[in-house]
Design a protein around this motif. Structure first.
Motif, PDB file in Angstrom:
ATOM      1  N   ARG A 188       0.824  -1.211   0.000  1.00 46.95           N
ATOM      2  CA  ARG A 188       0.000   0.000   0.000  1.00 46.95           C
ATOM      3  C   ARG A 188       0.855   1.256   0.000  1.00 46.95           C
ATOM      4  NH1 ARG A 188      -4.526  -0.012   4.409  1.00 46.95           N
ATOM      5  NH2 ARG A 188      -4.975   1.935   3.368  1.00 46.95           N
TER       6      ARG A 188
ATOM      7  N   ASN C  40     -18.791   0.498  -9.380  1.00 54.27           N
ATOM      8  CA  ASN C  40     -17.415   0.406  -8.866  1.00 54.27           C
ATOM      9  C   ASN C  40     -16.565  -0.390  -9.842  1.00 54.27           C
ATOM     10  OD1 ASN C  40     -18.787  -0.009  -5.634  1.00 54.27           O
ATOM     11  ND2 ASN C  40     -17.593   1.740  -6.283  1.00 54.27           N
ATOM     12  N   GLN C  85      -9.692  11.104  -6.038  1.00 55.10           N
ATOM     13  CA  GLN C  85     -10.597  10.378  -5.160  1.00 55.10           C
ATOM     14  C   GLN C  85     -10.035  10.311  -3.738  1.00 55.10           C
ATOM     15  OE1 GLN C  85     -11.688   6.740  -7.126  1.00 55.10           O
ATOM     16  NE2 GLN C  85     -13.499   6.461  -5.865  1.00 55.10           N
ATOM     17  N   GLU C 163     -15.322  11.913  -7.154  1.00 56.35           N
ATOM     18  CA  GLU C 163     -16.032  11.658  -5.895  1.00 56.35           C
ATOM     19  C   GLU C 163     -15.878  12.804  -4.906  1.00 56.35           C
ATOM     20  OE1 GLU C 163     -17.838   9.074  -5.291  1.00 56.35           O
ATOM     21  OE2 GLU C 163     -17.145   7.578  -6.719  1.00 56.35           O
ATOM     22  N   ALA C 166     -17.758  12.458  -1.335  1.00 57.26           N
ATOM     23  CA  ALA C 166     -17.495  11.377  -0.390  1.00 57.26           C
ATOM     24  C   ALA C 166     -16.926  11.953   0.892  1.00 57.26           C
ATOM     25  CB  ALA C 166     -16.526  10.369  -1.002  1.00 57.26           C
ATOM     26  N   HIS C 192     -20.930   8.962  -7.218  1.00 57.32           N
ATOM     27  CA  HIS C 192     -21.991   7.993  -6.938  1.00 57.32           C
ATOM     28  C   HIS C 192     -23.166   8.690  -6.271  1.00 57.32           C
ATOM     29  CE1 HIS C 192     -19.576   4.650  -8.087  1.00 57.32           C
ATOM     30  NE2 HIS C 192     -18.661   4.847  -7.162  1.00 57.32           N
ATOM     31  N   TRP C 227     -30.436   3.816 -10.875  1.00 57.40           N
ATOM     32  CA  TRP C 227     -29.193   4.280 -10.259  1.00 57.40           C
ATOM     33  C   TRP C 227     -29.441   5.249  -9.107  1.00 57.40           C
ATOM     34  CZ3 TRP C 227     -25.366   1.407 -11.089  1.00 57.40           C
ATOM     35  CH2 TRP C 227     -24.085   1.802 -10.753  1.00 57.40           C
ATOM     36  N   PHE C 229     -30.500   5.479  -4.586  1.00 55.76           N
ATOM     37  CA  PHE C 229     -30.681   4.739  -3.348  1.00 55.76           C
ATOM     38  C   PHE C 229     -32.160   4.763  -2.987  1.00 55.76           C
ATOM     39  CE2 PHE C 229     -30.944   4.412   1.268  1.00 55.76           C
ATOM     40  CZ  PHE C 229     -30.225   3.254   1.466  1.00 55.76           C
TER      41      PHE C 229
ATOM     42  N   GLU D  88      -9.490  -0.726   4.142  1.00 61.41           N
ATOM     43  CA  GLU D  88      -8.305  -1.430   3.677  1.00 61.41           C
ATOM     44  C   GLU D  88      -7.385  -1.870   4.816  1.00 61.41           C
ATOM     45  OE1 GLU D  88      -5.882  -0.522  -0.149  1.00 61.41           O
ATOM     46  OE2 GLU D  88      -7.193   1.140   0.359  1.00 61.41           O
ATOM     47  N   SER D 139     -11.899  -4.125  -5.599  1.00 58.57           N
ATOM     48  CA  SER D 139     -12.315  -2.723  -5.718  1.00 58.57           C
ATOM     49  C   SER D 139     -12.774  -2.218  -4.354  1.00 58.57           C
ATOM     50  CB  SER D 139     -13.437  -2.585  -6.738  1.00 58.57           C
ATOM     51  OG  SER D 139     -14.685  -2.698  -6.102  1.00 58.57           O
ATOM     52  N   GLY D 141     -15.508  -1.058  -3.121  1.00 55.91           N
ATOM     53  CA  GLY D 141     -16.748  -1.587  -2.568  1.00 55.91           C
ATOM     54  C   GLY D 141     -16.595  -3.030  -2.113  1.00 55.91           C
ATOM     55  N   ALA D 166     -19.560   5.354   1.763  1.00 57.42           N
ATOM     56  CA  ALA D 166     -18.635   6.172   0.985  1.00 57.42           C
ATOM     57  C   ALA D 166     -18.006   5.323  -0.115  1.00 57.42           C
ATOM     58  CB  ALA D 166     -17.567   6.769   1.888  1.00 57.42           C
ATOM     59  N   SER D 167     -18.049   5.836  -1.335  1.00 60.00           N
ATOM     60  CA  SER D 167     -17.472   5.204  -2.530  1.00 60.00           C
ATOM     61  C   SER D 167     -18.108   3.868  -2.904  1.00 60.00           C
ATOM     62  CB  SER D 167     -15.949   5.083  -2.448  1.00 60.00           C
ATOM     63  OG  SER D 167     -15.565   4.045  -1.617  1.00 60.00           O
ATOM     64  N   LEU D 168     -19.292   3.569  -2.374  1.00 54.93           N
ATOM     65  CA  LEU D 168     -20.048   2.429  -2.901  1.00 54.93           C
ATOM     66  C   LEU D 168     -21.012   2.953  -3.969  1.00 54.93           C
ATOM     67  CD1 LEU D 168     -21.276   0.095  -0.017  1.00 54.93           C
ATOM     68  CD2 LEU D 168     -19.435  -0.253  -1.643  1.00 54.93           C
ATOM     69  N   ASP D 169     -21.205   2.179  -5.050  1.00 52.92           N
ATOM     70  CA  ASP D 169     -22.168   2.612  -6.057  1.00 52.92           C
ATOM     71  C   ASP D 169     -23.589   2.373  -5.531  1.00 52.92           C
ATOM     72  OD1 ASP D 169     -22.477  -0.128  -6.287  1.00 52.92           O
ATOM     73  OD2 ASP D 169     -21.288  -0.275  -8.101  1.00 52.92           O
ATOM     74  N   PRO D 171     -26.259   0.551  -6.299  1.00 52.30           N
ATOM     75  CA  PRO D 171     -26.695  -0.812  -5.990  1.00 52.30           C
ATOM     76  C   PRO D 171     -25.950  -1.381  -4.779  1.00 52.30           C
ATOM     77  CG  PRO D 171     -26.295  -0.583  -8.333  1.00 52.30           C
ATOM     78  CD  PRO D 171     -25.812   0.672  -7.694  1.00 52.30           C
ATOM     79  N   GLN D 173     -24.852   0.338  -2.253  1.00 57.82           N
ATOM     80  CA  GLN D 173     -25.438   0.954  -1.067  1.00 57.82           C
ATOM     81  C   GLN D 173     -26.730   0.233  -0.686  1.00 57.82           C
ATOM     82  OE1 GLN D 173     -25.955   5.131  -1.871  1.00 57.82           O
ATOM     83  NE2 GLN D 173     -23.837   5.358  -2.530  1.00 57.82           N
TER      84      GLN D 173
END
Ligand SMILES: Nc1ncnc2c1ncn2[C@@H]1O[C@H](COP(=O)(O)OP(=O)(O)OP(=O)(O)O)[C@@H](O)[C@H]1O
Ligand SMILES: Nc1ncnc2c1ncn2[C@@H]1O[C@H](COP(=O)(O)OP(=O)(O)OP(=O)(O)O)[C@@H](O)[C@H]1O
Ligand SMILES: [Mg+2]
Ligand SMILES: [Mg+2]
Lengths: 244, 296, 238, 238
Positions: A188, C40, C85, C163, C166, C192, C227, C229, D88, D139, D141, D166-169, D171, D173
């Motif tokens: 990373r 994603n 990002q 983004e 975010a 998103h 697309w 929520f 991560e 990725s 998500g 955050a940073s999820l598309d 669908p 979410q």
């Protein structure tokens, strides 16, 4: 982390803080050389130099006890050798090591606590340190916090999932987890270096770091450098003349 | 006692503070370090582009951070990575030296870990000779069945060599130490070295699974004989230097008139520097020969 | 009028073999604001990195008439400003103010002007109070604001925000929207966040597996790909 | 019934002097889902890190009767599962399955059972197909989903998700919302995503400058603090 305190001090306000980093580096190196080459009358010289440093700390409006305690970080290492010398029948030598390393550490703290590290590193360019190395140091310092935090999160995340219950007998799984975490952390860090480089390029970076604070070496800085580097020399000459 | 010594040595790496080395020793090592670092920095910069600056900085931050991750090694003790060898395996020796130098600089300034005048000594021990000693076995081990051993040996060697050099410099400077204590110190170095070897091996193996491209290629051919000879030679040389610098008669001279007018230090410093040059030259020469053989 | 940004048949493959872009055609007119939507991993970030030559794939990319190729890259980087990002990697200088001024200094501004413009940009994003702080002590949303300030201070011709909402709080999202709406430049918003895209963009482009699968008004794209929520609680709330 | 989580007068100051928490009182009952809302930098993440002793401030924090103090920390870490804002750093094993099974093995489960439960957790988050992949290559998500699997496999009593969308598309979410709604545990959701909070939480707590400024149903908090994205284009669209 224990170095944050130095950073907070370095953003203070005083006549020492305002001086050019290069002037402070000159003073620091003279002081260190005076301490390192001293061999006679150390019993008088050491208190003299300590007083000088204390005056410097007061001038810089730094918390005295805080700075004195911080400089004691060298004591564990030095202490071992002082003890070894003691056992070898040389207590004086042991004390000398202790005094010299403590004074040197305190002097370094005096400078680091009055100069933000980035500015200090820029100042070191004058002493012939390659610019590339200094830039590497800047990045190291900047991302030290970020990556340390990631490392802590990782080991905490591992701890949260059971390694905290000490496996006295079978360290296997936690050892593997630590190795895995370091591997991931390495990869990373590597990837992040690429991202950072991209962000720099995107803002027109062409290999040179430009300074927002243009450092002008003013007469006050020259005066400061002269006074601050002559003081320890004067103390030493006086002590050696009087005592020796 | 060994445990106490170990904890006070900061686990593994001996960062010499200011005030310990005699003037000729720190002056000589600073003078030696300056051109060496300049050369290494130029070399690390070449071949890549300005991408190197953030990369090496981040690798330095990584090594710092790596010390926060403890490796349990049984019986309630734990160790952590020192990293010189790992850096050499991943970035190559020149870049690894630059990163280690940056780390030592930041440690001296911000953490009071190692002195500023003694920085030259610490750089020579850890960033130059230590890195080279760690990289050598990796280069000689090849990609075959000796690879694992050479990774282990490289990491261990980097710790032993750096420790021995630091201790020799202290002895040359007149710090007294009985032979028995010297033996204990050596034992501490060996234990730390084995730990470093095991940890580095584990990290390299996890790296191999995650992203093998991050490791330096090791040459396909293998020369176990050369590998063993090199490891043994460097090990013997550094232990030899350590014991030579403790030669009692020289110590006597030094402590009796430790002033700059005394010439005792000249012999002392001479011995030490010669030993240092020997180890450094040995590593460099073996490296050179091997790469020449390979390119033919 | 030729479009400000024109992309033809762009393909890109990462070192590890992942085909991230498989032939993208795209254009952006002056003053226009376009949303890039898509799942994603569909290649939006990869695409955006091609616009100022940070990645080089096959195909043709040009910005206000200049083809993206080594000799034009400095000029193009001046025209296209990207907010990445991950704002952590974008804030690499020791203090917030120095970071915002970084690009300005690189452009050759003297330090007084640079400092003035950087302060003004920080003011715009509501982060003046943090000018002397170190970026690593900021919260996630505060970092994002500083990263945005660093780019708008450069006054690029095309502004790319990857983004941007975010980890911004809702008032922050609103003020960002207001800020973006008031900027006269052409803008590309990778997001998103559907309400954000709806509020700001005239047109949306939908990425799927490294291609532009569809293109049209934002509302249309959102309906077509479902697309947004919309979640119905399956269990009754307490 | 005593609350599952109880916090009294919590204060915390970072090393650099930032006072991040200035007296927080909070409680969470079993089975409840609470949203933590509040501006950037108001101390939400800092607060959450206190719940399993990753940070230690002044004041009292207790989880199902156990005070957070060194001797209870291993037990508390077993009760409170946190999915960090940055998922991560939570994934450190070479494969996804190994990572999810890691905590189970440490708890002393035999490898067959651990593997079974890890697979089941992956199934729950819809990541079974990735079991043998390296987490490092997923990725954003997908990483988030695996991180969640690693936590729910441990069956904590309290689940804390810091900015999960955050940073999820979209669908992604939606499916995350479905997943969270179906889990029986008490949950704390730190989020700036108001529709997400509205869909999942019975109660919201509003942070401001290191304090809880208000508390009540999510709708009420959202209205009171004008906490949603509603942007009127000032200029007419083209
Ligand atoms: N450095 C990399 N090396 C290899 N593959 C990569 C790298 N970065 C991205 N990818 C892959 O390329 C594809 C496109 O990624 P990209 O980051 O462009 O997606 P994105 O549309 O921005 O997704 P998100 O909405 O999650 O940000 C993905 O399959 C991803 O796994
Ligand atoms: N490591 C740190 N060192 C010093 N200060 C910090 C650190 N992390 C956060 N802070 C400060 O503490 C305060 C609270 O930060 P925190 O991360 O808890 O905010 P948050 O509510 O999670 O914000 P966000 O919504 O942006 O994630 C902020 O003022 C922030 O600048
Ligand atoms: Mg992206
Ligand atoms: Mg947060």
């Amino acid at each position: 982390m224990r170095h944050v305190i130095l950073e907070r001090w370095s953003r203070g306000e005083s006549c020492v803080h305002r001086r050019d980093p290069r002037a402070k580096i000159v003073a620091l190196i003279t002081f260190l050389a005076v301490v390192a080459t001293a061999h006679r009358a150390l019993a008088w010289l050491a208190p003299g130099l300590l007083l000088l440093l204390l005056a410097g700390l007061v001038l810089a409006k730094l918390p005295l006890t805080g700075a004195l305690v911080r400089a004691a970080l060298v004591v564990p290492f030095t202490g071992v050798f002082a003890l070894i010398c003691w056992f070898a029948g040389e207590p004086a030598l042991g004390l000398r090591l202790l005094a010299k390393s403590y004074l040197s550490a305190l002097a370094v703290i005096w400078v680091v606590a009055t100069t933000p590290l980035p500015a200090l590193l820029n100042g070191f360019e004058m002493t012939g340190v390659p610019r590339f190395l200094l830039v590497v140091c800047q990045f190291l310092y900047r991302y030290l916090f970020v990556i340390s935090e990631e490392a802590q999160h990782m080991s905490k995340a591992a701890a949260a999932r059971g390694t905290a219950a000490r496996n006295w007998t079978a360290p296997g799984p936690s050892f593997r987890a630590a190795a895995g975490a370091l591997g991931v952390l390495f990869a990373r860090s590597y990837a992040r270096a690429g991202d950072i480089h991209r962000a720099m390029l995107a803002r027109g970076f062409d290999g040179r770091f430009l300074q927002l604070h243009s450092e002008n070496f003013r007469p006050a800085d020259t005066a400061f450098a002269l006074v601050a580097s002559l003081a320890p020399v004067a103390v030493r000459l006086t002590v050696e003349r009087v005592v020796g | 006692m060994a445990r106490f010594l170990k904890s006070c040595y900061g686990g593994k790496a001996v960062h010499i503070p200011d005030g310990f080395l005699s003037t000729p020793v720190w002056a000589a090592l600073d003078t030696a370090a300056v051109p060496a670092v300049a050369w290494v920095a130029r070399r690390a910069q070449r071949g890549f582009d300005d991408r190197q600056a953030p990369l090496l900085g981040l690798m330095g931050a990584f090594v710092f951070a790596a010390q926060l991750i403890n490796f349990p090694v049984g019986a309630g003790t734990s160790g952590h990575l020192v990293g010189a060898a790992l850096l050499a395996f991943t970035l190559g020796p020149a870049a690894a030296s630059v990163v280690m130098t940056a780390i030592l600089g930041i440690q001296a300034l911000v953490f009071q870990d190692g002195g500023l005048l003694a920085l030259g000594a610490n750089i020579v021990n850890m960033a130059l000779v230590g890195v080279l000693a760690g990289y050598l076995p990796y280069r000689l081990g090849g990609a075959g069945e000796w690879r694992r051993f050479s990774i282990f040996a490289g990491a261990s060697l980097s710790v032993v060599v750096a420790g021995c050099l630091a201790l020799s410099e202290l002895l040359i400077s007149g710090v007294r130490m009985q032979t028995s204590l010297l033996g204990i110190s050596l034992a501490v170095f060996l234990v730390s070295a084995i730990l470093e070897g095991v940890i580095t091996l584990a990290v390299v193996r996890s790296l191999e699974r995650i992203q093998p491209t991050l490791l330096q290629d090791s040459p396909p051919h293998k020369s176990p004989a050369l590998l063993f000879i090199a490891v043994a030679a460097v090990l013997l040389a550094s232990v030899g230097v350590l014991f030579a610098s403790q030669a009692p008669d020289a110590i006597e001279q030094l402590t009796e008139h430790a002033g700059p007018r005394s010439f005792g230090w000249l012999r002392q410093a001479g011995t030490g520097l010669a030993g240092l040059a020997l180890i450094y030259g040995l590593c460099l020469a073996i490296g050179r020969t091997v790469s020449r053989n390979r390119s033919v | 009028m030729t479009p400000l940004v024109e992309v033809h048949g762009l393909r890109f493959r990462y070192d590890d073999g992942t085909a991230a872009l498989n032939g993208v055609d795209f254009h952006l007119n002056a003053g226009e604001t376009v949303a890039l939507l898509g799942p994603n991993g569909s290649g939006k970030t990869t695409f955006v990195l091609h616009l100022n030559g940070l990645l080089r794939g096959q195909g043709r990319v040009s910005v206000s008439g200049l083809t993206v190729e080594p000799k034009n890259i400095p000029a193009i980087r001046r025209k296209v400003g990207i907010v990445f990002q991950d704002s952590e990697s974008q804030l690499f200088m020791p203090t917030v103010l120095e970071d915002v001024a970084f690009g300005l200094l690189n452009r050759g501004l003297d330090s007084v002007t640079a400092r003035g413009r950087a302060s003004a940009a920080l003011e715009t994003v509501g982060m003046s109070a943090a000018a002397a702080r170190a970026p690593y002590h900021l919260s996630a949303g505060e970092k994002k604001r500083v990263a945005i300030a660093g780019i708008i201070a450069m006054e690029p011709e095309v502004l790319v925000l990857d983004e941007p909402t975010a980890s911004l709080d809702p008032p922050g999202q609103r003020s960002l929207a207001g800020l973006v709406a008031d900027l006269p430049q052409a803008k590309i918003l990778v997001t998103h966040d559907v309400p954000f895209a709806l509020a700001l963009c005239q047109r949306a482009v939908f990425f799927q597996a490294g291609r532009i699968a569809a293109e049209g008004p934002v509302e249309e794209m959102v309906c077509r790909f479902d697309w947004h929520f919309a979640f119905e609680r399956s269990k009754s709330p307490r």
